[in-house]
Design a protein around this motif. Structure first.
Motif, PDB file in Angstrom:
ATOM      1  N   LYS A 186      22.469  10.238  16.868  1.00  0.00           N
ATOM      2  CA  LYS A 186      22.308   9.236  17.919  1.00  0.00           C
ATOM      3  C   LYS A 186      23.507   9.188  18.861  1.00  0.00           C
ATOM      4  O   LYS A 186      23.574   8.335  19.739  1.00  0.00           O
ATOM      5  N   GLY A 187      24.481  10.089  18.663  1.00  0.00           N
ATOM      6  CA  GLY A 187      25.637  10.157  19.550  1.00  0.00           C
ATOM      7  C   GLY A 187      26.763   9.212  19.210  1.00  0.00           C
ATOM      8  O   GLY A 187      27.658   8.985  20.030  1.00  0.00           O
ATOM      9  N   LYS A 188      26.752   8.652  17.989  1.00  0.00           N
ATOM     10  CA  LYS A 188      27.822   7.744  17.585  1.00  0.00           C
ATOM     11  C   LYS A 188      29.113   8.520  17.315  1.00  0.00           C
ATOM     12  O   LYS A 188      29.089   9.667  16.863  1.00  0.00           O
ATOM     13  N   THR A 189      30.227   7.869  17.577  1.00  0.00           N
ATOM     14  CA  THR A 189      31.545   8.431  17.295  1.00  0.00           C
ATOM     15  C   THR A 189      32.057   7.795  16.011  1.00  0.00           C
ATOM     16  O   THR A 189      32.088   6.567  15.898  1.00  0.00           O
ATOM     17  N   ILE A 190      32.469   8.611  15.052  1.00  0.00           N
ATOM     18  CA  ILE A 190      32.813   8.090  13.726  1.00  0.00           C
ATOM     19  C   ILE A 190      34.136   8.666  13.238  1.00  0.00           C
ATOM     20  O   ILE A 190      34.364   9.870  13.324  1.00  0.00           O
ATOM     21  N   ILE A 191      34.992   7.782  12.743  1.00  0.00           N
ATOM     22  CA  ILE A 191      36.193   8.202  12.015  1.00  0.00           C
ATOM     23  C   ILE A 191      36.118   7.558  10.644  1.00  0.00           C
ATOM     24  O   ILE A 191      35.929   6.349  10.539  1.00  0.00           O
ATOM     25  N   PHE A 192      36.244   8.356   9.595  1.00  0.00           N
ATOM     26  CA  PHE A 192      36.278   7.744   8.274  1.00  0.00           C
ATOM     27  C   PHE A 192      37.289   8.449   7.378  1.00  0.00           C
ATOM     28  O   PHE A 192      37.456   9.664   7.431  1.00  0.00           O
ATOM     29  N   SER A 193      37.983   7.645   6.586  1.00  0.00           N
ATOM     30  CA  SER A 193      38.925   8.195   5.623  1.00  0.00           C
ATOM     31  C   SER A 193      38.211   8.376   4.296  1.00  0.00           C
ATOM     32  O   SER A 193      37.304   7.610   3.954  1.00  0.00           O
ATOM     33  N   SER A 194      38.616   9.396   3.559  1.00  0.00           N
ATOM     34  CA  SER A 194      37.985   9.662   2.273  1.00  0.00           C
ATOM     35  C   SER A 194      38.894  10.540   1.436  1.00  0.00           C
ATOM     36  O   SER A 194      39.642  11.365   1.966  1.00  0.00           O
ATOM     37  N   HIS A 195      38.828  10.348   0.116  1.00  0.00           N
ATOM     38  CA  HIS A 195      39.521  11.233  -0.814  1.00  0.00           C
ATOM     39  C   HIS A 195      38.542  12.250  -1.399  1.00  0.00           C
ATOM     40  O   HIS A 195      38.938  13.096  -2.203  1.00  0.00           O
ATOM     41  N   ILE A 196      37.288  12.176  -0.983  1.00  0.00           N
ATOM     42  CA  ILE A 196      36.272  13.071  -1.509  1.00  0.00           C
ATOM     43  C   ILE A 196      36.105  14.242  -0.540  1.00  0.00           C
ATOM     44  O   ILE A 196      35.450  14.128   0.494  1.00  0.00           O
TER      45      ILE A 196
END
Length: 249
Positions: A186-196
Motif C-alpha cells: 500500500k506504499g507505507k514507509t516502515i522502520i522497525f527494530s528487531s533482534h530476529i
C-alpha cells in the motif's frame, strides 16, 4: 520520506552527559521497509523516539514527509504510527475496543471510520473474541496485538515499530509479517527494530546498523551480502559491530 541529518542526542546523568546518538544521517524512501539493527543500548529506541517527536535531538534535524520533527511536531504525529517495545500505551480499565475507540477519536476519525477500522483490525489480528474484554487481564501477546492495532488505527503513512513481535506466538508473528507485506504493497514507509535476523531478511528492503550511537551500515540487503561475501545476516551483524564504522551508503 524521512530525512535524518547529523542527529546527535546527549542525556544528562547526574553531573555527566551520556551520548546516545552521534551524528546520525540517513534517508528512508517512501514505501521502503527498513530494519534497524543494534545491540541493547546502541541507540535504536532513542533514534525511533526522535523520529516520532517524543525526544528532541541535541543537534541535527529530522524531516518526516516534509515536516520538521521539532518545529512541526503536531503535523509529524498525524502521519506516523508508533509502537515502542513493551510500552503498549493501553488503558487497563478499558476494553480492547474502548482503547481503540479512544485513540481513533484522538486522531479525529469519524464514527463510521472508527467502526470500520476497528472491525478490520479485529479480524486481521484475530481479536474478535476478546475485543470487549478489559485489557488489564490480557496476556502479553494479546496486549501486543491491541497495541499494534492502536498504532495502525488512523491508517498512517509512516510506521515505527520497536521490537513489534515481542510476546507474540508463532501464529501472531506470522500475521504481523504478512501485515508488513500488505502495508508495503500500500506504499507505507516502515522502520522497525528487531533482534530476529530471519524477520529482517524476510521483510526489509534495507537495514540500518547502529553501534554505540553511530551508523555502521546503511544500505540494501543485497548490497550488504555482496559487500560481505555472505548471506548470513547474524554473522555480518556481529562482524560489523566488531569493525565499527566502516561504510555507510
Amino acid at each position: 520520506m524521512i530525512i535524518i541529518q547529523e542527529v546527535s542526542k546527549q542525556f544528562k546523568d547526574r553531573k555527566t552527559y551520556v551520548t546516545a546518538l552521534k551524528h546520525i544521517s540517513f534517508d528512508v524512501k517512501k514505501g521502503e521497509v527498513v530494519g534497524l539493527l543494534g545491540e541493547n543500548g546502541a541507540g535504536k529506541t532513542t533514534l525511533l523516539r526522535s523520529i516520532a517527536t517524543l525526544i528532541t535531538p541535541s543537534s541535527g534535524s529530522i524531516s518526516v514527509d516534509g515536516y520538521d520533527s521539532i518545529k512541526q511536531a503536531s503535523e509529524v504525529k498525524k502521519r506516523i504510527g508508533v509502537l515502542f517495545g513493551g510500552e503498549t500505551g493501553l488503558y487497563d480499565r478499558l476494553t480492547a475496543k474502548e482503547n481503540l475507540e479512544y485513540f481513533a477519536v484522538l486522531y479525529g476519525m469519524s464514527r463510521h471510520e472508527k467502526k470500520v477500522r476497528i472491525e478490520e483490525l479485529a479480524v486481521m489480528f484475530g481479536m474478535k473474541d476478546y475485543l470487549n474484554r478489559k485489557v488489564g487481564a490480557f496476556s502479553k501477546g494479546m496486549r501486543q496485538k491491541v497495541a499494534i492495532s492502536r498504532a495502525l488505527i488512523h491508517n498512517p503513512g509512516i510506521i515505527l515499530f520497536d521490537e513489534p513481535t515481542t510476546g507474540l506466538d508463532i501464529t501472531s508473528s506470522n500475521i504481523f509479517r504478512q501485515l508488513i507485506h500488505e502495508l508495503k504493497a500500500k506504499g507505507k514507509t516502515i522502520i522497525f527494530s528487531s533482534h530476529i535476523m530471519e524477520e529482517v531478511q524476510m521483510l526489509c528492503d534495507s537495514v540500518v546498523m547502529v553501534h554505540k550511537g553511530e551508523v555502521v551500515y546503511k544500505g540494501d540487503l543485497e548490497g550488504l551480502y555482496h559487500e560481505e561475501a555472505s548471506r548470513d545476516l547474524n554473522y555480518i551483524f556481529m562482524s560489523k559491530l566488531v569493525r565499527g564504522k566502516s561504510h555507510v551508503s
